[in-house]
Design an enzyme around this catalytic site. Structure first.
Site, PDB file in Angstrom:
ATOM      1  CD  GLN A  99      -2.328   1.548   2.718  1.00  0.00           C
ATOM      2  OE1 GLN A  99      -2.369   2.686   3.182  1.00  0.00           O
ATOM      3  NE2 GLN A  99      -2.748   0.491   3.415  1.00  0.00           N
ATOM      4  NE  ARG A 144       0.451   5.439   6.157  1.00  0.00           N
ATOM      5  CZ  ARG A 144       0.512   4.663   7.232  1.00  0.00           C
ATOM      6  NH1 ARG A 144      -0.580   4.057   7.645  1.00  0.00           N
ATOM      7  NH2 ARG A 144       1.639   4.474   7.856  1.00  0.00           N
ATOM      8  CG  ASN A 197      -3.971   5.709   2.672  1.00  0.00           C
ATOM      9  OD1 ASN A 197      -4.299   6.877   2.817  1.00  0.00           O
ATOM     10  ND2 ASN A 197      -4.215   4.782   3.580  1.00  0.00           N
ATOM     11  CG  ASP A 198      -7.683   9.512   0.908  1.00  0.00           C
ATOM     12  OD1 ASP A 198      -8.867   9.350   0.576  1.00  0.00           O
ATOM     13  OD2 ASP A 198      -7.227  10.609   1.257  1.00  0.00           O
ATOM     14  CE  LYS A 228      -2.839   5.957  10.311  1.00  0.00           C
ATOM     15  NZ  LYS A 228      -3.708   4.873   9.833  1.00  0.00           N
ATOM     16  CB  VAL A 257       5.449   0.943   8.324  1.00  0.00           C
ATOM     17  CG1 VAL A 257       5.997   2.123   7.522  1.00  0.00           C
ATOM     18  CG2 VAL A 257       3.930   0.902   8.201  1.00  0.00           C
ATOM     19  CB  SER A 258       9.542   1.368  10.680  1.00  0.00           C
ATOM     20  OG  SER A 258       8.978   0.782  11.828  1.00  0.00           O
ATOM     21  CG  MET A 283      13.411 -13.762  43.136  1.00  0.00           C
ATOM     22  SD  MET A 283      13.847 -15.493  43.364  1.00  0.00           S
ATOM     23  CE  MET A 283      12.347 -16.148  44.090  1.00  0.00           C
ATOM     24  CB  CYS A 336       3.012 -16.797  45.635  1.00  0.00           C
ATOM     25  SG  CYS A 336       1.976 -15.317  45.782  1.00  0.00           S
TER      26      CYS A 336
END
Length: 519
Positions: free
Chosen positions: A31, A33, A63-64, A131, A189-190, A276, A428
């Site tokens: 796509q 964009r 896109n769009d 974005k 994307v990235s 831990m 626990c």
């Protein structure tokens, strides 16, 4: 319309043209964009991108901008919630054009289906720098709820925002509706375009996605082969006890400060080694050397460390046991649990009725601090099965009777002694024991894979359902023996640790009260 593969959907822009190498690496759909480019700039970028896509026979969407799509004869368009209605776009575009719609809510899904969308883009999953995210982050659990709206339809789906190779499996595995509807792909994307090696980045993503799609995890919730018998469960649990003592796994525990000492002693008594460490800076290194991870947020002192530990355990494929102690007590605990479960995928979630009821938004059981009130769930078998399906993991419901499920099989355990309820942190230490047995089963599986040993199929696959059963049985059976010599709760805890240290396969098999139930 030609069948479209949505598996690895690359979204790109002005400075992020899709390199040919990334398409060669496994990108299946692109796509373009461009929210801020002039028409002339957008057109030139689209033409350049289309030339590359045609070379590799990858469909291209715009896109769009319907005008740009028409000008280059693109394969279709992607529309946002504020863009042109699908019906008008469909009337302008050639027959067979692909039309996708961004959806952030169930209402968006419903409308996209009514309008005739071919696919929907679901998100945002996680935060992203590429974005401006205007809607609340959904996480995989939120995506799963949206996917429920697509059940019974042919509309395809992709998730978008913040997806990369280190979390794509969690996204795919965790984003499955209660009815079994999975994502058809992910939009990236990235992680590809900003990579110094886009070919390798695309290949890595494509490999993970392909492995998920070819595995049984899309439709089968069990991590094992199913078909369990009571004797088989008992014997497998005993075998994992032997594995724990053979491998002495390092079990990483981020736990509350009330139970650190007894949790460490329980780990050692079972034959493993405790560590831990809650600092976020340590988690990457620790995940490489530990056999399993327990995250018990009873006192929630290092949420950032819990976040980092779970993410790194997922990356290194180590089992993660989550014990959401007192999760229903405060809004902060509920929101923290939600954030953690959207950041990483647990292998096992263990809790009492109040804790698991809070995770499931059930009103059947009420909480009093970390304890449960009332008689419990009317149908605990169905409850654990359904929650396992929703959370995509093993569920352990502890109580007078313990219930364990992987979303298919439900196992009922009826061991234990009332003195367990009279010492601090008994729940626990069950979490500690489950994490220890998961680590032992995981290491057994790793050795089997490396040596091609012909062992029991479930253990070779590191069956976490059986490991969870073994972890609960170890504590509850040891409690029965400890109670024989204890004078009260004060002498019961050290006796319990002694009995864990002397627990044998024979004792476990002979004493285990196991039932496989239907619901």
């Amino acid at each position: 319309m030609v069948e479209v593969d949505y598996s690895l959907y690359l979204v790109t822009g002005r400075d992020l043209l899709p390199p040919g190498k990334s398409l060669k690496g496994g990108v299946t759909l692109v796509q373009i964009r461009e929210k801020h480019a002039d028409t002339g700039e957008f057109l030139e970028i689209a033409r350049q991108s289309q030339a590359i896509c045609k070379k590799y026979s990858v469909p291209i969407l715009i896109n769009d901008r319907i005008d740009i799509a028409l000008a280059i004869k693109a394969d279709g368009v992607h529309l946002g919630q504020s863009d042109m209605p699908i019906s008008i776009a469909r009337s302008l575009l050639p027959p067979g054009s692909i039309i996708g719609k961004t959806c952030n809510t169930p209402e968006h899904i419903r409308k996209a289906i009514e309008e005739g969308a071919d696919y929907v883009g679901l998100g945002p999953v996680w935060g992203t720098k590429t974005k401006d995210v205007k809607h609340p982050l959904l996480g995989p659990r939120g995506i799963a709820r949206l996917l429920a709206g697509l059940e019974g339809t042919d509309v395809k789906s992709v998730a978008i925002a913040g997806i990369k190779s280190t979390n794509v499996l969690h996204c795919l595995h965790g984003s499955v509706s209660s009815g079994g509807r999975c994502l058809d792909g992910v939009a990236v994307v990235s992680d590809i375009v900003a990579s110094l090696d886009p070919l390798s980045a695309a290949k890595k993503l494509a490999t993970i996605i392909g492995a998920f799609k070819s595995s049984s995890t899309q439709s089968i919730f069990s991590l094992g082969a199913g078909g369990y018998t009571v004797d088989g469960v008992k014997n497998a649990a005993a075998s994992i006890l032997t594995s724990v003592r053979k491998y002495s796994p390092l079990v990483h525990q981020i736990t509350n400060n009330v139970v650190m000492n007894q949790s460490a002693n329980v780990t050692i008594a079972l034959g493993a080694s405790p560590i831990m460490a809650a600092s976020p800076e340590e988690q990457e290194d620790l995940s490489k050397v530990t056999g399993g991870l327990l995250i018990n947020f009873g006192t929630i002192e290092s949420l950032e460390g819990m976040m980092a530990a779970g993410k790194n355990a997922n990356i290194t494929r180590k089992p993660v046991v989550f014990d959401p102690v007192g999760v229903g007590a405060t809004r902060y605990r509920r929101s923290s649990a939600n954030d953690l479960l959207n950041a990483w995928q647990p292998t096992v979630i263990k809790g009492n009725a109040a804790e698991l009821g809070a995770l499931a938004n059930s009103q059947e059981v009420q909480a009093k601090g970390v304890d449960s009130l009332g008689s419990g769930f009317a149908n605990p078998a169905k409850f654990v099965r359904d929650l396992a399906r929703a959370e995509r993991c093993i569920i352990v419901l502890t109580g007078v009777t313990d219930w364990i499920s992987d979303g298919e099989t439900v196992i009922k355990l009826s061991n234990g002694n009332p003195l367990l309820g009279r010492i601090t942190g008994s729940g626990c230490i069950v979490g500690t024991s489950v994490a220890t047995f998961c680590a032992g089963a995981s290491l057994t599986a790793a050795e089997a894979r490396s040596t091609n040993a012909h062992e029991d199929a479930r253990l070779v696959r590191g069956d976490m359902l059986l490991a969870a059963v073994a972890g609960v049985l170890a504590i509850t059976i040891a409690s029965e023996y400890a109670a024989l010599n204890a004078r009260g709760s004060g002498t019961f805890l050290p006796a319990l640790i002694d009995e864990l240290g002397s627990l044998t396969e024979e004792k476990l098999v002979a004493s285990a009260n196991v039932e496989i139930v239907s619901c």
